[in-house]
Design a protein around this motif. Sequence first.
Motif, mmCIF file in Angstrom:
data_model
loop_
_atom_site.group_PDB
_atom_site.id
_atom_site.type_symbol
_atom_site.label_atom_id
_atom_site.label_comp_id
_atom_site.label_asym_id
_atom_site.label_seq_id
_atom_site.Cartn_x
_atom_site.Cartn_y
_atom_site.Cartn_z
ATOM 1 N N LEU A 137 38.386 -37.265 -99.099
ATOM 2 C CA LEU A 137 38.516 -38.133 -97.932
ATOM 3 C C LEU A 137 38.064 -39.557 -98.231
ATOM 4 N N GLN A 138 38.877 -40.519 -97.808
ATOM 5 C CA GLN A 138 38.506 -41.924 -97.911
ATOM 6 C C GLN A 138 38.678 -42.586 -96.545
ATOM 7 N N ILE A 139 37.603 -43.156 -96.029
ATOM 8 C CA ILE A 139 37.650 -43.864 -94.753
ATOM 9 C C ILE A 139 37.981 -45.326 -95.018
ATOM 10 N N VAL A 140 39.010 -45.831 -94.324
ATOM 11 C CA VAL A 140 39.462 -47.213 -94.522
ATOM 12 C C VAL A 140 39.497 -47.908 -93.158
ATOM 13 N N PRO A 141 38.391 -48.516 -92.754
ATOM 14 C CA PRO A 141 38.331 -49.147 -91.426
ATOM 15 C C PRO A 141 39.013 -50.509 -91.387
ATOM 16 N N ILE A 156 47.520 -52.708 -92.854
ATOM 17 C CA ILE A 156 47.111 -53.793 -93.745
ATOM 18 C C ILE A 156 45.788 -53.450 -94.417
ATOM 19 N N ALA A 157 44.860 -52.868 -93.657
ATOM 20 C CA ALA A 157 43.570 -52.469 -94.225
ATOM 21 C C ALA A 157 43.754 -51.483 -95.366
ATOM 22 N N LEU A 158 44.644 -50.518 -95.176
ATOM 23 C CA LEU A 158 44.910 -49.537 -96.232
ATOM 24 C C LEU A 158 45.549 -50.215 -97.435
ATOM 25 N N ARG A 159 46.517 -51.066 -97.182
ATOM 26 C CA ARG A 159 47.164 -51.792 -98.283
ATOM 27 C C ARG A 159 46.142 -52.589 -99.090
ATOM 28 N N ASN A 160 45.249 -53.282 -98.387
ATOM 29 C CA ASN A 160 44.242 -54.081 -99.074
ATOM 30 C C ASN A 160 43.259 -53.218 -99.859
ATOM 31 N N LEU A 195 43.842 -50.312 -101.237
ATOM 32 C CA LEU A 195 44.519 -49.827 -102.437
ATOM 33 C C LEU A 195 44.578 -50.922 -103.505
ATOM 34 N N ARG A 196 44.823 -52.147 -103.073
ATOM 35 C CA ARG A 196 44.868 -53.255 -104.028
ATOM 36 C C ARG A 196 43.481 -53.529 -104.614
ATOM 37 N N GLU A 197 42.466 -53.480 -103.772
ATOM 38 C CA GLU A 197 41.099 -53.725 -104.239
ATOM 39 C C GLU A 197 40.672 -52.708 -105.291
ATOM 40 N N HIS A 198 41.187 -51.484 -105.164
ATOM 41 C CA HIS A 198 40.806 -50.413 -106.076
ATOM 42 C C HIS A 198 41.864 -50.140 -107.147
ATOM 43 N N ASN A 199 42.821 -51.072 -107.272
ATOM 44 C CA ASN A 199 43.864 -50.958 -108.303
ATOM 45 C C ASN A 199 44.546 -49.593 -108.276
ATOM 46 N N ALA A 200 44.796 -49.110 -107.084
ATOM 47 C CA ALA A 200 45.430 -47.796 -106.923
ATOM 48 C C ALA A 200 46.939 -47.972 -106.777
ATOM 49 N N THR A 201 47.674 -47.323 -107.617
ATOM 50 C CA THR A 201 49.134 -47.379 -107.560
ATOM 51 C C THR A 201 49.648 -46.225 -106.711
ATOM 52 N N VAL A 202 50.197 -46.560 -105.571
ATOM 53 C CA VAL A 202 50.732 -45.555 -104.655
ATOM 54 C C VAL A 202 52.201 -45.860 -104.408
ATOM 55 N N GLN A 203 53.030 -44.884 -104.636
ATOM 56 C CA GLN A 203 54.467 -45.060 -104.460
ATOM 57 C C GLN A 203 54.956 -44.548 -103.115
ATOM 58 N N SER A 204 54.192 -43.652 -102.510
ATOM 59 C CA SER A 204 54.617 -43.072 -101.241
ATOM 60 C C SER A 204 53.415 -42.507 -100.496
ATOM 61 N N ILE A 205 53.529 -42.463 -99.163
ATOM 62 C CA ILE A 205 52.496 -41.885 -98.311
ATOM 63 C C ILE A 205 53.155 -41.149 -97.156
ATOM 64 N N ASN A 206 52.460 -40.167 -96.626
ATOM 65 C CA ASN A 206 52.828 -39.558 -95.352
ATOM 66 C C ASN A 206 51.777 -39.947 -94.334
ATOM 67 N N VAL A 207 52.207 -40.473 -93.201
ATOM 68 C CA VAL A 207 51.284 -40.872 -92.143
ATOM 69 C C VAL A 207 51.377 -39.870 -91.003
ATOM 70 N N LEU A 208 50.238 -39.349 -90.596
ATOM 71 C CA LEU A 208 50.207 -38.374 -89.504
ATOM 72 C C LEU A 208 49.643 -39.035 -88.252
ATOM 73 N N THR A 209 50.364 -38.856 -87.137
ATOM 74 C CA THR A 209 49.950 -39.443 -85.872
ATOM 75 C C THR A 209 50.395 -38.536 -84.734
ATOM 76 N N ALA A 235 43.400 -59.943 -91.328
ATOM 77 C CA ALA A 235 43.465 -58.882 -92.332
ATOM 78 C C ALA A 235 42.315 -57.919 -92.118
ATOM 79 N N ALA A 236 42.586 -56.640 -92.266
ATOM 80 C CA ALA A 236 41.536 -55.640 -92.111
ATOM 81 C C ALA A 236 40.599 -55.693 -93.294
ATOM 82 N N ALA A 237 39.310 -55.596 -93.003
ATOM 83 C CA ALA A 237 38.303 -55.740 -94.053
ATOM 84 C C ALA A 237 38.048 -54.425 -94.756
#
Length: 227
Positions: free
Chosen positions: A97-101, A115-119, A121-135, A207-209
């Motif tokens: 689990l990773q919390i991204v506020p 935007i917070a999630l995107r940032n 991932l960039r801060e942690h140099n994580a390469t993500v090609q796809s995601i599933n979002v649950l809502t 931008a989300a911090a």
Amino acid sequence: MLVLTTALVVFILFVLRAYPFLAVTHRVQTNDLVVEGWIHEYAIRAAVQEFNGGHYQKVFATGGPEEGTGGYINDYNTSASVGGELLKKNGIPEESLQIVPSRVMDRDRTYGSAIALRNWLREHNATVQSINVLTEDVHARRTRFLFAEAFDNRVAVGIIAVPNPDYDAKHWWRYSEGVKDVFSEAISYLYAKVFFYPSKAPSSEKAAAISWASRREIATIPNAKSD
């Protein structure tokens, strides 16, 4: 008479097609599950089932300041943190689990969370090609649209809509909650499609911090490759 008949046909088509249009589910192949932290506990339990039944390696809990707080106070008073705690309580392993506020609390909250999630991932140099979002149910189509906008369509965004157990989705118009949900979300989706123009380079205030807790840990995120 023709006008009334046309209006009646349009209304009937709306009643029949609105819910399945808004509450869309379309998964993509991915190792990363994103859960909107504001969702109710029935949807949290569905997120845990989704995680256990799939090939997910990471769960991201997203969201901004909790309603009623008057704005951002700290990362712990965000729906990302609250939702993350519920996910752990219901069985998501802490190491997965990773919390991204997000600090955004305005009309663009879903976009701010993306935007917070995107940032992050960039801060942690994580390469993500796809995601599933649950809502939750009818929020799904707008959520997918706003996440795709935030990632500039460079990441494949799947969506999972969890139905509300308090009313029958096939007969939503018979329930006051169903009517409220469908009509309000239909208007919100139309607004997002027509009037929402996100900035290509959001200001630091918008931008989300990244949370200070996230900065303290060394996180290794697996690449989200197709199965």
